[in-house]
Motif scaffolding. Structure first.
Motif, short mmCIF file in Angstrom:
data_model
loop_
_atom_site.label_atom_id
_atom_site.label_comp_id
_atom_site.label_asym_id
_atom_site.label_seq_id
_atom_site.Cartn_x
_atom_site.Cartn_y
_atom_site.Cartn_z
N ILE A 1 89.49 -32.46 98.10
CA ILE A 1 90.28 -31.93 99.22
C ILE A 1 90.91 -33.07 100.01
O ILE A 1 92.10 -33.04 100.35
N VAL A 2 90.11 -34.10 100.32
CA VAL A 2 90.63 -35.27 101.05
C VAL A 2 91.73 -35.95 100.24
O VAL A 2 92.79 -36.31 100.79
N LEU A 3 91.52 -36.12 98.94
CA LEU A 3 92.51 -36.77 98.07
C LEU A 3 93.79 -35.95 98.01
O LEU A 3 94.90 -36.50 98.08
N LEU A 4 93.66 -34.64 97.87
CA LEU A 4 94.83 -33.76 97.79
C LEU A 4 95.67 -33.85 99.06
O LEU A 4 96.90 -33.96 99.00
N ILE A 5 95.00 -33.81 100.21
CA ILE A 5 95.72 -33.89 101.49
C ILE A 5 96.41 -35.25 101.62
O ILE A 5 97.54 -35.34 102.12
N ARG A 6 95.76 -36.27 101.12
CA ARG A 6 96.33 -37.61 101.18
C ARG A 6 97.58 -37.73 100.30
O ARG A 6 98.58 -38.36 100.68
N LEU A 7 97.56 -37.08 99.12
CA LEU A 7 98.63 -37.25 98.15
C LEU A 7 99.83 -36.34 98.41
O LEU A 7 100.96 -36.69 98.05
N ASP A 8 99.60 -35.18 98.99
CA ASP A 8 100.69 -34.20 99.19
C ASP A 8 101.24 -34.30 100.61
O ASP A 8 100.53 -33.97 101.57
N SER A 9 102.47 -34.73 100.75
CA SER A 9 103.07 -34.93 102.07
C SER A 9 103.21 -33.62 102.85
O SER A 9 103.26 -33.63 104.08
N ARG A 10 103.27 -32.48 102.14
CA ARG A 10 103.38 -31.19 102.82
C ARG A 10 102.12 -30.84 103.60
O ARG A 10 102.16 -29.98 104.48
N ALA B 1 99.58 -26.92 96.57
CA ALA B 1 99.43 -28.37 96.37
C ALA B 1 98.64 -28.66 95.10
O ALA B 1 98.96 -29.60 94.36
N TRP B 2 97.58 -27.84 94.84
CA TRP B 2 96.81 -28.02 93.60
C TRP B 2 97.70 -27.80 92.38
O TRP B 2 97.65 -28.56 91.41
N GLN B 3 98.51 -26.74 92.41
CA GLN B 3 99.39 -26.43 91.28
C GLN B 3 100.41 -27.54 91.05
O GLN B 3 100.70 -27.92 89.91
N LYS B 4 100.93 -28.08 92.14
CA LYS B 4 101.90 -29.17 92.03
C LYS B 4 101.25 -30.41 91.44
O LYS B 4 101.81 -31.07 90.54
N LEU B 5 100.02 -30.73 91.92
CA LEU B 5 99.31 -31.91 91.42
C LEU B 5 98.93 -31.76 89.95
O LEU B 5 99.11 -32.68 89.16
N LEU B 6 98.41 -30.58 89.59
CA LEU B 6 98.03 -30.33 88.20
C LEU B 6 99.25 -30.32 87.29
O LEU B 6 99.18 -30.73 86.13
N GLY B 7 100.38 -29.84 87.84
CA GLY B 7 101.62 -29.85 87.06
C GLY B 7 102.08 -31.26 86.74
O GLY B 7 102.54 -31.55 85.63
N LYS B 8 101.90 -32.17 87.69
CA LYS B 8 102.26 -33.57 87.45
C LYS B 8 101.39 -34.18 86.36
O LYS B 8 101.86 -34.88 85.48
#
Length: 317
Positions: free
Chosen positions: A45-54, A300-307
């Protein structure tokens, strides 16, 4: 001789949940898996928030703090408990016991205040959305987060210092899964009524005061949502608060049941199970609740997993 005996022992024995070996092994495997899921889930969760500017908004800034608190709280209790499940001599040194009490009590207090801060954030977002950016600016968010950490730490420091000044004589068996404050206070060989009153008062201040602020915030939020004309608008407003409201119900519900109650109840076994629920299950569920019930986090999870899924094809090309 009486004065010599009225001191703290050098180590304590934690009685834990069970003395049966097979049960302890089964619990070790279960709690180890849950602990790993807890740490991994909150870290992601912390990593996701850090990586996704939204997700660089006040709400997710506070969620980052909450995830750090949850992972730290579980770490203050579970590793020691896992070691004791497989150890024949379930001892914990005096200083380790004091440290565990301080960190678990501090992190628990920090979480209560953080949830109240997050409720205020949701109140501003729903009730005065046009002023949200102006009200919840970076400076205020930082001050609110610091207030949460400092207030919980000061409260814990005070209680730890008072608790470990009590004489235990020869008592060293803590009938609990960890050095929980009420379990440690019970070891004292003197009247502890003043300590119990102090615990009750601080619980009211640090637990019930934020809880009342949460209630007031949600009374205003619900009142505002009911005034929204469109069904879609009401659903959208409710979904912005659903995850936080679920976490509030879990955290405050268990804590109030543990500390704000008559002395005669619950039983020692119930106290152990409540502490276990709060130390392992709640920190594990929080990131799941925010991931499953929050559209922005799911997106954000879908965007990250898509990358990541597109990375192998790019490397092959």
């Amino acid at each position: 001789m009486g004065t010599v005996n009225q001191t703290w022992v050098k180590e304590f024995i934690l009685l834990g949940l069970s003395s049966d070996w097979d049960t302890q092994v089964a619990l070790f495997v279960l709690f180890l898996v849950m602990y790993l899921v807890t740490v991994l889930g909150n870290f992601l969760i912390v990593l996701l928030i850090r990586l996704d500017s939204r997700l660089h908004t006040p709400m997710y800034f506070f969620l980052t703090n909450l995830s750090l608190v949850d992972a730290s709280y579980a770490t203050s209790i579970v590793p020691q408990m896992l070691v004791h499940l497989l150890a024949e001599h379930k001892a914990i040194p005096l200083l380790s016991c004091a440290a565990q009490l301080f960190f678990s009590l501090a992190l628990g207090g920090i979480e209560f205040v953080l949830l109240a801060v997050m409720a205020y954030d949701r109140y501003v977002a729903v009730c005065v959305p046009l002023r949200y950016s102006a009200v919840m600016h970076g400076g205020l968010c930082t001050r609110l987060a610091i207030t949460s950490w400092v207030s919980g730490s000061i409260n814990s420091l005070m209680h730890t210092a008072i608790t470990f000044q009590l004489p235990t004589c020869t008592n060293k068996f803590i009938d609990h899964i960890s050095c929980e404050i009420l379990a440690v206070v019970r070891l004292a060989c003197v009247d502890t009524s003043s300590n119990e009153v102090t615990i009750m008062v601080s619980s009211i201040v640090l637990l019930m005061t934020p809880f009342c602020l949460v209630l007031l915030s949600y009374i205003r939020i619900i009142s505002t949502i009911l005034k929204i004309q469109s069904t879609e608008g009401r659903k959208k407003a409710f979904h912005t608060c659903a995850s936080h409201l679920t976490v509030v119900a879990l955290c405050y519900g268990m804590a109030i049941f543990t500390y704000i109650q008559p002395r005669s109840s619950p039983s020692v076994l119930q106290e152990k199970l409540i502490s276990l629920f709060y130390a392992i299950l709640t920190p594990m569920l929080n990131p799941m609740i925010y991931s499953l019930r929050n559209k922005e986090v799911k997106g954000a999870w879908q965007k990250l997993l898509g990358k990541f899924s597109g990375l192998p094809s790019k490397l092959a090309a």
